[in-house]
Scaffold this motif. Sequence first.
Motif, PDB file in Angstrom:
ATOM      1  N   GLU A   5     -45.812  95.787  -6.910  1.00  0.00           N
ATOM      2  CA  GLU A   5     -44.947  95.446  -8.041  1.00  0.00           C
ATOM      3  C   GLU A   5     -44.308  96.706  -8.608  1.00  0.00           C
ATOM      4  O   GLU A   5     -44.936  97.759  -8.666  1.00  0.00           O
ATOM      5  CB  GLU A   5     -45.768  94.750  -9.134  1.00  0.00           C
ATOM      6  N   THR A   6     -43.069  96.599  -9.053  1.00  0.00           N
ATOM      7  CA  THR A   6     -42.389  97.754  -9.631  1.00  0.00           C
ATOM      8  C   THR A   6     -42.630  97.834 -11.135  1.00  0.00           C
ATOM      9  O   THR A   6     -41.724  97.965 -11.929  1.00  0.00           O
ATOM     10  CB  THR A   6     -40.886  97.710  -9.331  1.00  0.00           C
ATOM     11  N   THR A   7     -43.872  97.752 -11.487  1.00  0.00           N
ATOM     12  CA  THR A   7     -44.273  97.976 -12.875  1.00  0.00           C
ATOM     13  C   THR A   7     -44.686  99.443 -12.992  1.00  0.00           C
ATOM     14  O   THR A   7     -44.732 100.170 -12.002  1.00  0.00           O
ATOM     15  CB  THR A   7     -45.467  97.079 -13.248  1.00  0.00           C
ATOM     16  N   THR A   8     -45.001  99.860 -14.175  1.00  0.00           N
ATOM     17  CA  THR A   8     -45.433 101.245 -14.372  1.00  0.00           C
ATOM     18  C   THR A   8     -46.654 101.558 -13.521  1.00  0.00           C
ATOM     19  O   THR A   8     -46.725 102.599 -12.869  1.00  0.00           O
ATOM     20  CB  THR A   8     -45.738 101.493 -15.861  1.00  0.00           C
ATOM     21  N   LEU A   9     -47.614 100.646 -13.500  1.00  0.00           N
ATOM     22  CA  LEU A   9     -48.822 100.867 -12.707  1.00  0.00           C
ATOM     23  C   LEU A   9     -48.505 100.897 -11.212  1.00  0.00           C
ATOM     24  O   LEU A   9     -49.044 101.720 -10.465  1.00  0.00           O
ATOM     25  CB  LEU A   9     -49.857  99.774 -13.011  1.00  0.00           C
ATOM     26  N   GLY A  10     -47.613 100.036 -10.758  1.00  0.00           N
ATOM     27  CA  GLY A  10     -47.215 100.024  -9.350  1.00  0.00           C
ATOM     28  C   GLY A  10     -46.517 101.306  -8.941  1.00  0.00           C
ATOM     29  O   GLY A  10     -46.775 101.857  -7.866  1.00  0.00           O
ATOM     30  N   ILE A  11     -45.634 101.794  -9.802  1.00  0.00           N
ATOM     31  CA  ILE A  11     -44.923 103.041  -9.514  1.00  0.00           C
ATOM     32  C   ILE A  11     -45.901 104.213  -9.471  1.00  0.00           C
ATOM     33  O   ILE A  11     -45.820 105.071  -8.588  1.00  0.00           O
ATOM     34  CB  ILE A  11     -43.809 103.275 -10.551  1.00  0.00           C
TER      35      ILE A  11
END
Length: 104
Positions: A5-11
């Motif tokens: 996922e391109t969420t903060t955690l994913g990035i």
Amino acid sequence: MTSIETTTLGILAIILVMTLVTLATRFGGAFLMARVPLSRRVESFINAMASSVLIAIVVPMAFAGDLGAKAALLTTAVIMVATGRSLPAIGAGFVAAALVRQFL
């Protein structure tokens, strides 16, 4: 196929994985090369690999790059041939790209 996922955690997870892979290749290469005797043949191979990597980066940019990229390549090549010093040549290439992109 797995996706992140391109969420903060994913990035942050992607950056962490990229960091680990980079460190593993850097340290792994140094670890392996510490065990290889440096003969003329090995030294020639290393020099040829460095040149081929540089060419693999530069040639596509020369054909597909914008006018700024082409100005940077030309300026870097001319300064490098004239002076034989890479750092001033690279600096001049950065300046040439910036100027062309700023004014054209």
